[in-house]
Design a protein around this motif. Sequence first.
Motif, PDB file in Angstrom:
ATOM      1  N   GLN A 167      40.503  38.523   9.115  1.00  0.00           N
ATOM      2  CA  GLN A 167      41.252  38.355  10.352  1.00  0.00           C
ATOM      3  C   GLN A 167      40.314  38.541  11.550  1.00  0.00           C
ATOM      4  OE1 GLN A 167      44.042  41.445  11.090  1.00  0.00           O
ATOM      5  NE2 GLN A 167      44.679  40.454  13.004  1.00  0.00           N
ATOM      6  N   ILE A 168      40.512  37.740  12.601  1.00  0.00           N
ATOM      7  CA  ILE A 168      39.638  37.849  13.779  1.00  0.00           C
ATOM      8  C   ILE A 168      40.441  38.424  14.946  1.00  0.00           C
ATOM      9  CG2 ILE A 168      38.206  36.582  15.441  1.00  0.00           C
ATOM     10  CD1 ILE A 168      37.840  34.439  13.251  1.00  0.00           C
ATOM     11  N   THR A 169      39.861  39.437  15.590  1.00  0.00           N
ATOM     12  CA  THR A 169      40.439  39.966  16.828  1.00  0.00           C
ATOM     13  C   THR A 169      39.461  39.661  17.950  1.00  0.00           C
ATOM     14  OG1 THR A 169      41.460  41.758  15.595  1.00  0.00           O
ATOM     15  CG2 THR A 169      41.292  42.063  17.980  1.00  0.00           C
ATOM     16  N   ALA A 170      39.945  39.045  19.015  1.00  0.00           N
ATOM     17  CA  ALA A 170      39.070  38.800  20.165  1.00  0.00           C
ATOM     18  C   ALA A 170      39.309  39.884  21.198  1.00  0.00           C
ATOM     19  CB  ALA A 170      39.371  37.430  20.761  1.00  0.00           C
ATOM     20  N   VAL A 171      38.218  40.490  21.664  1.00  0.00           N
ATOM     21  CA  VAL A 171      38.315  41.508  22.720  1.00  0.00           C
ATOM     22  C   VAL A 171      37.585  40.968  23.939  1.00  0.00           C
ATOM     23  CG1 VAL A 171      37.776  43.869  23.398  1.00  0.00           C
ATOM     24  CG2 VAL A 171      38.360  43.371  21.012  1.00  0.00           C
ATOM     25  N   ILE A 172      38.277  40.914  25.072  1.00  0.00           N
ATOM     26  CA  ILE A 172      37.663  40.382  26.297  1.00  0.00           C
ATOM     27  C   ILE A 172      37.498  41.527  27.281  1.00  0.00           C
ATOM     28  CG2 ILE A 172      37.937  38.723  28.194  1.00  0.00           C
ATOM     29  CD1 ILE A 172      39.976  37.866  25.373  1.00  0.00           C
ATOM     30  N   LEU A 173      36.255  41.770  27.685  1.00  0.00           N
ATOM     31  CA  LEU A 173      35.972  42.868  28.617  1.00  0.00           C
ATOM     32  C   LEU A 173      36.155  42.375  30.052  1.00  0.00           C
ATOM     33  CD1 LEU A 173      32.709  44.343  27.037  1.00  0.00           C
ATOM     34  CD2 LEU A 173      35.088  44.737  26.376  1.00  0.00           C
ATOM     35  N   ALA A 174      37.092  42.984  30.755  1.00  0.00           N
ATOM     36  CA  ALA A 174      37.406  42.483  32.099  1.00  0.00           C
ATOM     37  C   ALA A 174      37.799  43.617  33.040  1.00  0.00           C
ATOM     38  CB  ALA A 174      38.536  41.458  32.004  1.00  0.00           C
ATOM     39  N   ALA A 175      37.264  44.825  32.775  1.00  0.00           N
ATOM     40  CA  ALA A 175      37.697  45.966  33.586  1.00  0.00           C
ATOM     41  C   ALA A 175      36.753  46.269  34.743  1.00  0.00           C
ATOM     42  CB  ALA A 175      37.806  47.211  32.697  1.00  0.00           C
ATOM     43  N   GLY A 176      35.561  45.681  34.696  1.00  0.00           N
ATOM     44  CA  GLY A 176      34.532  46.011  35.687  1.00  0.00           C
ATOM     45  C   GLY A 176      34.964  45.644  37.101  1.00  0.00           C
ATOM     46  N   LYS A 177      34.351  46.326  38.050  1.00  0.00           N
ATOM     47  CA  LYS A 177      34.722  46.122  39.448  1.00  0.00           C
ATOM     48  C   LYS A 177      34.136  44.822  39.971  1.00  0.00           C
ATOM     49  CE  LYS A 177      35.104  48.702  43.727  1.00  0.00           C
ATOM     50  NZ  LYS A 177      34.171  48.368  44.768  1.00  0.00           N
ATOM     51  N   GLY A 178      33.015  44.445  39.418  1.00  0.00           N
ATOM     52  CA  GLY A 178      32.345  43.269  39.966  1.00  0.00           C
ATOM     53  C   GLY A 178      31.750  43.611  41.318  1.00  0.00           C
ATOM     54  N   THR A 179      31.148  44.801  41.390  1.00  0.00           N
ATOM     55  CA  THR A 179      30.581  45.303  42.656  1.00  0.00           C
ATOM     56  C   THR A 179      29.714  44.253  43.342  1.00  0.00           C
ATOM     57  OG1 THR A 179      30.475  47.410  41.528  1.00  0.00           O
ATOM     58  CG2 THR A 179      29.310  47.269  43.632  1.00  0.00           C
ATOM     59  N   ARG A 180      28.921  43.543  42.530  1.00  0.00           N
ATOM     60  CA  ARG A 180      27.957  42.603  43.106  1.00  0.00           C
ATOM     61  C   ARG A 180      28.634  41.366  43.718  1.00  0.00           C
ATOM     62  NH1 ARG A 180      24.525  42.767  37.574  1.00  0.00           N
ATOM     63  NH2 ARG A 180      26.580  43.413  36.822  1.00  0.00           N
ATOM     64  N   MET A 181      29.926  41.177  43.439  1.00  0.00           N
ATOM     65  CA  MET A 181      30.646  40.056  44.071  1.00  0.00           C
ATOM     66  C   MET A 181      30.943  40.367  45.544  1.00  0.00           C
ATOM     67  SD  MET A 181      31.055  37.691  41.813  1.00  0.00           S
ATOM     68  CE  MET A 181      32.328  36.544  42.339  1.00  0.00           C
ATOM     69  N   LYS A 182      30.945  41.666  45.895  1.00  0.00           N
ATOM     70  CA  LYS A 182      31.292  42.128  47.250  1.00  0.00           C
ATOM     71  C   LYS A 182      32.582  41.493  47.731  1.00  0.00           C
ATOM     72  CE  LYS A 182      26.632  43.459  48.242  1.00  0.00           C
ATOM     73  NZ  LYS A 182      25.390  43.220  48.888  1.00  0.00           N
ATOM     74  N   SER A 183      33.630  41.690  46.927  1.00  0.00           N
ATOM     75  CA  SER A 183      34.917  41.052  47.218  1.00  0.00           C
ATOM     76  C   SER A 183      36.032  42.001  46.818  1.00  0.00           C
ATOM     77  CB  SER A 183      35.006  39.763  46.393  1.00  0.00           C
ATOM     78  OG  SER A 183      36.342  39.331  46.277  1.00  0.00           O
ATOM     79  N   GLU A 184      37.166  41.883  47.464  1.00  0.00           N
ATOM     80  CA  GLU A 184      38.342  42.695  47.122  1.00  0.00           C
ATOM     81  C   GLU A 184      38.988  42.205  45.832  1.00  0.00           C
ATOM     82  OE1 GLU A 184      39.539  45.503  48.623  1.00  0.00           O
ATOM     83  OE2 GLU A 184      37.624  45.350  49.684  1.00  0.00           O
ATOM     84  N   LEU A 185      38.824  40.940  45.549  1.00  0.00           N
ATOM     85  CA  LEU A 185      39.441  40.336  44.367  1.00  0.00           C
ATOM     86  C   LEU A 185      38.697  40.784  43.111  1.00  0.00           C
ATOM     87  CD1 LEU A 185      41.660  38.138  43.879  1.00  0.00           C
ATOM     88  CD2 LEU A 185      39.807  36.459  43.828  1.00  0.00           C
ATOM     89  N   PRO A 186      39.442  41.222  42.041  1.00  0.00           N
ATOM     90  CA  PRO A 186      38.727  41.554  40.800  1.00  0.00           C
ATOM     91  C   PRO A 186      37.877  40.358  40.348  1.00  0.00           C
ATOM     92  CG  PRO A 186      41.085  42.043  40.602  1.00  0.00           C
ATOM     93  CD  PRO A 186      40.893  41.371  41.913  1.00  0.00           C
ATOM     94  N   LYS A 187      36.690  40.663  39.821  1.00  0.00           N
ATOM     95  CA  LYS A 187      35.739  39.579  39.514  1.00  0.00           C
ATOM     96  C   LYS A 187      36.340  38.482  38.644  1.00  0.00           C
ATOM     97  CE  LYS A 187      31.975  40.395  36.868  1.00  0.00           C
ATOM     98  NZ  LYS A 187      30.569  40.731  36.588  1.00  0.00           N
ATOM     99  N   VAL A 188      37.060  38.882  37.594  1.00  0.00           N
ATOM    100  CA  VAL A 188      37.544  37.863  36.649  1.00  0.00           C
ATOM    101  C   VAL A 188      38.665  36.996  37.222  1.00  0.00           C
ATOM    102  CG1 VAL A 188      36.823  39.149  34.620  1.00  0.00           C
ATOM    103  CG2 VAL A 188      39.150  39.472  35.507  1.00  0.00           C
ATOM    104  N   MET A 189      39.145  37.342  38.449  1.00  0.00           N
ATOM    105  CA  MET A 189      40.172  36.516  39.083  1.00  0.00           C
ATOM    106  C   MET A 189      39.577  35.506  40.066  1.00  0.00           C
ATOM    107  SD  MET A 189      42.953  37.212  37.691  1.00  0.00           S
ATOM    108  CE  MET A 189      44.122  36.403  38.785  1.00  0.00           C
ATOM    109  N   HIS A 190      38.261  35.544  40.253  1.00  0.00           N
ATOM    110  CA  HIS A 190      37.638  34.537  41.124  1.00  0.00           C
ATOM    111  C   HIS A 190      37.788  33.162  40.478  1.00  0.00           C
ATOM    112  CE1 HIS A 190      35.665  36.674  44.468  1.00  0.00           C
ATOM    113  NE2 HIS A 190      35.910  37.721  43.688  1.00  0.00           N
ATOM    114  N   LEU A 191      38.011  32.165  41.314  1.00  0.00           N
ATOM    115  CA  LEU A 191      38.282  30.831  40.782  1.00  0.00           C
ATOM    116  C   LEU A 191      37.005  30.061  40.478  1.00  0.00           C
ATOM    117  CD1 LEU A 191      41.169  29.605  43.116  1.00  0.00           C
ATOM    118  CD2 LEU A 191      41.346  30.734  40.901  1.00  0.00           C
ATOM    119  N   LEU A 192      37.051  29.382  39.362  1.00  0.00           N
ATOM    120  CA  LEU A 192      35.969  28.485  38.978  1.00  0.00           C
ATOM    121  C   LEU A 192      36.633  27.156  38.638  1.00  0.00           C
ATOM    122  CD1 LEU A 192      32.852  28.578  38.112  1.00  0.00           C
ATOM    123  CD2 LEU A 192      33.767  28.590  35.822  1.00  0.00           C
ATOM    124  N   ALA A 193      36.316  26.133  39.393  1.00  0.00           N
ATOM    125  CA  ALA A 193      36.960  24.818  39.233  1.00  0.00           C
ATOM    126  C   ALA A 193      38.482  24.983  39.156  1.00  0.00           C
ATOM    127  CB  ALA A 193      36.422  24.079  38.015  1.00  0.00           C
TER     128      ALA A 193
END
Length: 455
Positions: free
Chosen positions: A3-29
């Motif tokens: 059985q495969i379990t996928a774990v996605i790490l998405a808790a980081g602040k994304g400090t280097r983005m210098k943005s209020e929006l959590p990093k993983v919510m930034h839009l790409l295309a």
Amino acid sequence: MPQITAVILAAGKGTRMKSELPKVMHLLAGLPLIDHVLDKVEKLGIQEKVTIVGHGREIVSDHIANRSGILVQEKQLGTGHALIQTLPLLKDDSTILVLSGDQPLLSSETLSSLLRHHQESKASATVLTAMMDNPFGYGRIMKKNGIFEGIVEEKDANPDQKGINEINTGTYCFHGSSLKSALKQITPQNAQGEYYLTDVFKILVSGGLKIETFCTADPSEALGINNQVQLAEAEEILYDRIRKYWMMEGVTIMNPSSVFIDAQVVLSKDVFIYPFTIIKGNSRIEEGAMLGPGTTIINCICGSGSRIENSVARDAEIGKNCLVGPFAYLRPGTELGEGVKVGDFVEIKNSRIGEGTKVPHLSYIGDSILGENVNIGAGTITCNYDGKSKYKTVIGNNTFVGSNTNFIAPVEIGQDAIIGAGSTITKDVPDKALAVERSQQKVIENWQRAKDSRG
Ligand code: UD1
Ligand code: CA
């Protein structure tokens, strides 16, 4: 197959983005980074998905709750600490696929090859790696005589290690029980004082366990997004992939690098796109439509054979064989029937325009229903707003509206009617009637001479 379990790490602040929006919510295309990652996992048919959220957890969990399990990492103490949160769920005999929420360009083909390699080699862990010309910022893969020895982070690397071009993509496969025992042993003794996930490998290696590396054929897939420059770089790569995909499906794109098509957009064969055109959101463009130059389309359906030139359309439905623009603005709730013409400097909002109707020049049509084959003269305006509320204008089939008419809504005009140019229409007009509202024209003969004699 385990059985495969996928774990996605998405808790980081994304400090280097210098943005209020959590990093993983930034839009790409047009889609948040996390959606790109979850899309790939879903494409592989992996049912069990867990996303680790922390910074901006409400925004991220609200967005993904219907497609992934969620675990909260209260304090962001590093990637290893993030993965420790999954310890209670990890099964000894399952395969754990670990992905980063900030790595949106990995293809599902690469992930599936990684999983296959991991399973066939029966390794305890497999690291997805890439060869980078400029490996700065990434963890480096240390090998001796081709045998994996560990991963060293940029900040902890000595000059020799910094010269290694094979990098850690941050995507891994683990055998459940090996990962569980190694996670329990990691410590934050490093330059950043964090629990590094990458330290798991040191522990596995010293335990004599088999670690494999699997290198991506295309290093651009490994691009991790840590700052706005990398976000823009990734977007350029993704837009290029999307354009090539649609060109291979029969879309013609003139000067492709000036055209931007979002990830969810659906095109059809023989669509022709002129330069400087942006197609966003859930737009669907049907066969033979021509878009651009200089056109922005957001969440629209564009029927086959329609042409939209130098215009902006948002949340609109454009029927077949319509002509829109140059310089038209279709706002939310616009529905154009087949063969409608919306010409230059025309704005339409929340209105249904019937088949064959023409609004060719300088008009505002809002909250209206226009029948079929209506002709709207230049400069006609629906006055839909009295400062408090919005009202409706209805115009029946085949009605001819003279130029510069104002419709003071609510107002209803019948079929086959004629409105005289320059009228301000405040009352309903029945079928077949002529309505004119103008003061009488005065003509004063020889006005110029009279003026002269007045001195
Ligand atoms: C990480 C790897 C590095 C690799 C690179 C690939 C470690 C220590 N380093 O570095 O070897 O080359 O990815 O892109 O793993 N996160 C959490 N909780 C935390 C910290 C991070 O969930 O406490 C998440 C982040 O949201 C992100 C992911 O983990 O999605 C990676 O974290 P990030 O800080 O970007 O790691 P890198 O410095 O890029
Ligand atoms: Ca990263």
